[in-house]
Design an enzyme around this catalytic site. Structure first.
Site, PDB file in Angstrom:
ATOM      1  N   GLY A 202      30.557   3.014   7.328  1.00 37.96           N
ATOM      2  CA  GLY A 202      29.657   2.410   6.347  1.00 37.96           C
ATOM      3  C   GLY A 202      29.221   3.346   5.242  1.00 37.96           C
ATOM      4  O   GLY A 202      29.328   3.028   4.058  1.00 37.96           O
ATOM      5  N   THR A 239      22.159  -3.106  21.442  1.00 37.84           N
ATOM      6  CA  THR A 239      21.610  -4.063  20.491  1.00 37.84           C
ATOM      7  C   THR A 239      22.271  -3.906  19.124  1.00 37.84           C
ATOM      8  O   THR A 239      22.315  -2.802  18.572  1.00 37.84           O
ATOM      9  CB  THR A 239      20.092  -3.865  20.350  1.00 37.84           C
ATOM     10  OG1 THR A 239      19.474  -4.004  21.637  1.00 37.84           O
ATOM     11  CG2 THR A 239      19.499  -4.884  19.394  1.00 37.84           C
ATOM     12  N   CYS A 329      31.080  17.294   9.577  1.00 39.43           N
ATOM     13  CA  CYS A 329      31.157  17.466  11.033  1.00 39.43           C
ATOM     14  C   CYS A 329      31.707  18.822  11.433  1.00 39.43           C
ATOM     15  O   CYS A 329      31.530  19.254  12.569  1.00 39.43           O
ATOM     16  CB  CYS A 329      32.013  16.360  11.648  1.00 39.43           C
ATOM     17  SG  CYS A 329      31.334  14.710  11.416  1.00 39.43           S
TER      18      CYS A 329
END
Length: 396
Positions: A202, A239, A329
């Protein structure tokens, strides 16, 4: 002094459409989509509408779109999840093929699986940082179940021959092909017809952080990495982040709608910056030229005694220029694994700078960027001359 940001590979600002959707859905769609009441049903409906919308744009089935927390989780599911599921079903150790220049969220999956007994081949690349389809073919074994090659390298922008690899693997239906599309999606065109697993993040395309997806074709068996509820077909419990999913969907649609226009503009910026950097003595261009690279990434090194990436990042920051060296990263590593695979040169691999461009970057910004790099190189040369004089003085 206002800073100019050239680290868009690490993260992008929210696209205006994604921002509006995120704010609106956070305010109105806060119910748990797994809850058995009207507001929960409404939230679940919005998520499934997003899933179907994404599937239409990617030309896959809605059931093949799995929402995750981001590219790292998607890549882990695609590699570790597939390998462990096959091993559990067959009782045998599979063989997987990766390249030496994959993102750490793919590369470290290979390292982990190797510790678990999985056979892992890490393919070399040429001097442009590109994997050869021939090397893929030559590495295939009877127990090969997965090949994972990224679309666009996150450090150099080198475009990998994924269409050729996909064509090669068409005759090997037992072998799944995974493509990490994080740096390619929205920049370059991609067809998923012969790609079995595909990763999108995203926050690399104008969406929010903490959301990504894995396209996994319906015939693929994936073992879950976490256990709990039955969300995302039981593959990814937890969730569902409804506002992030809806905002991510807007970012995906906008990226595809605006792709060609952005590509043309980024190509112009890339040419402007590269043509000027190539004239600066001491700089080594690590990124191949388009079409072998994507126009949003430029990687260079400086050959100078004792010069490191961290040193140059700091020098540019003092001029208001925000850049990086490797992926976020891997930012603490002193040597770039990607550049070592390409060059086997520690000087180049320890002194690289990655510039990543965006449609928000103006040509004036690009000109200032090049001028700042020229000033930095001038300072480095002066420092090297001073160091040599000092060394000569001490020796004499």
């Amino acid at each position: 002094m206002n800073s100019l940001y050239f680290d868009y590979c690490a993260s992008t600002p929210l696209h205006p459409r994604a921002y509006r959707t995120l704010m609106d859905s956070a305010k109105h769609n806060y119910a748990n989509p797994s809850s058995m009441h009207e507001m929960g049903f409404e939230a679940s409906l919005r998520v499934e509408e997003s899933r179907e919308q994404i599937a239409r744009h990617l030309q896959v089935k809605a059931t093949e779109v799995i929402f995750t927390s981001g590219a790292t989780e998607s890549n882990n599911l695609a590699i570790v999840g597939v390998a462990r599921a096959w091993k559990k079903r067959t009782g045998r150790n599979p063989h997987i093929i990766l390249s030496q220049i994959e993102h750490s969220s793919v590369y470290q999956c290979g390292k982990q699986l190797a510790e678990e007994g999985v056979e892992v081949s890490f393919l070399p690349v040429n001097s442009n940082g590109i994997v050869s389809p021939v090397s893929v073919k030559e590495s295939l074994q009877a127990n090969t179940i997965l090949v994972s090659v990224m679309h666009v390298n996150n450090e150099t922008g080198a475009v990998q021959p994924i269409a050729e690899i996909a064509e090669l693997l068409k005759s090997e239906p037992q072998i799944h092909f995974h493509v990490d599309g994080v740096q390619g999606f929205g920049k370059l065109q991609v067809e998923l017809e012969h790609i079995d697993l595909y990763t999108v993040s995203g926050h690399k395309i104008g969406g929010p952080k903490g959301i990504g997806l894995l396209v996994a074709k319906e015939y693929i068996e994936i073992g879950p990495l976490m256990y709990g509820g039955e969300q995302e077909q039981g593959v990814r419990p937890g969730t569902t982040n409804v506002p992030a999913v809806l905002s991510f969907t807007e970012a995906i649609v906008a990226s595809l709608e605006e792709r060609q226009e952005k590509f043309e503009y980024l190509t112009t910026l890339h040419g402007l910056v590269c043509s000027r950097l190539a004239t600066i003595p001491g700089l080594v261009m690590n990124s191949p030229l388009p079409p072998l690279s994507s126009p949003h990434i430029i990687n260079f090194s400086y050959r100078g005694r004792g010069v490191t990436s961290a040193m140059m990042i700091s020098m540019l920051a003092k001029q208001g220029i925000i850049v990086s060296s490797q992926s976020a990263c891997s930012s603490k590593a002193k040597l770039s694994r990607v550049l070592m695979a390409m060059t086997q040169d520690e000087t180049i691999s320890s002194s690289s700078i990655r510039l990543s461009l965006h449609e928000m970057v103006t040509q004036e910004d690009a000109v200032y960027l090049v001028a700042a790099i020229e000033r930095m190189v001038s300072q480095l040369k002066s420092k090297n001359k001073f160091d040599l004089l000092q060394k000569h003085h001490v020796n004499s």
